[in-house]
Motif scaffolding. Sequence first.
Motif, PDB file in Angstrom:
ATOM      1  N   LEU A 135      93.744  44.076 173.651  1.00 47.44           N
ATOM      2  CA  LEU A 135      92.846  44.305 174.037  1.00 47.44           C
ATOM      3  C   LEU A 135      93.529  46.142 174.189  1.00 47.44           C
ATOM      4  N   GLU A 155      95.275  35.269 178.163  1.00 47.11           N
ATOM      5  CA  GLU A 155      95.170  36.099 178.999  1.00 47.11           C
ATOM      6  C   GLU A 155      95.331  35.031 180.254  1.00 47.11           C
ATOM      7  N   THR A 202      93.163  39.400 175.869  1.00 45.53           N
ATOM      8  CA  THR A 202      92.060  39.094 176.518  1.00 45.53           C
ATOM      9  C   THR A 202      91.552  38.238 176.006  1.00 45.53           C
ATOM     10  N   ARG A 222      88.283  37.395 175.872  1.00 46.83           N
ATOM     11  CA  ARG A 222      86.731  37.853 175.723  1.00 46.83           C
ATOM     12  C   ARG A 222      86.969  37.748 174.398  1.00 46.83           C
ATOM     13  N   PRO A 224      86.439  43.107 180.450  1.00 47.06           N
ATOM     14  CA  PRO A 224      88.144  44.181 179.613  1.00 47.06           C
ATOM     15  C   PRO A 224      88.134  45.894 180.556  1.00 47.06           C
ATOM     16  N   ARG A 283      89.739  46.059 183.609  1.00 48.61           N
ATOM     17  CA  ARG A 283      90.908  45.757 183.325  1.00 48.61           C
ATOM     18  C   ARG A 283      91.509  46.913 183.390  1.00 48.61           C
TER      19      ARG A 283
END
Length: 139
Positions: free
Chosen positions: A53, A101, A116, A118, A127, A130
Amino acid sequence: MRTRLRRLRVDGREFTWKADIRHVPGSGDCHRGIRVRAWGAGKNGRALEADLLSASWPAPWGACATDGVYPTPADVRRIILYALEHGWDPDLRGGTFHLTEAEHAAAFRLPAFLITDRLRDPDAPDPTRRVVEVWSRSL
């Protein structure tokens, strides 16, 4: 467009890797995600996968549209070394070793990226929160 496979030598061993650009939806914006896959024992060996990410923030027209960050060979080398130290055996046949993650984000970070979940799990932590936290600490 064809995916480009790249080669990298780490501790005398040759690895093949690729990085695909993705988009990671968040509560405050869309973020740039990069799925890095690496192999150290050919196409039948156990693959390594890390979803990154971008830690870039803020973006004037949305991070998905303007973020140009991309992992360097040095970033991929760090991912490979970390994965090898944490249980990835590229010589095993089949399967994928995931840097997640949930398991690895607290211990591993690249200068321009976070790990990540996600990309694989839409219910993974937000995200945007973060990225903003990391950006705020860098001020």
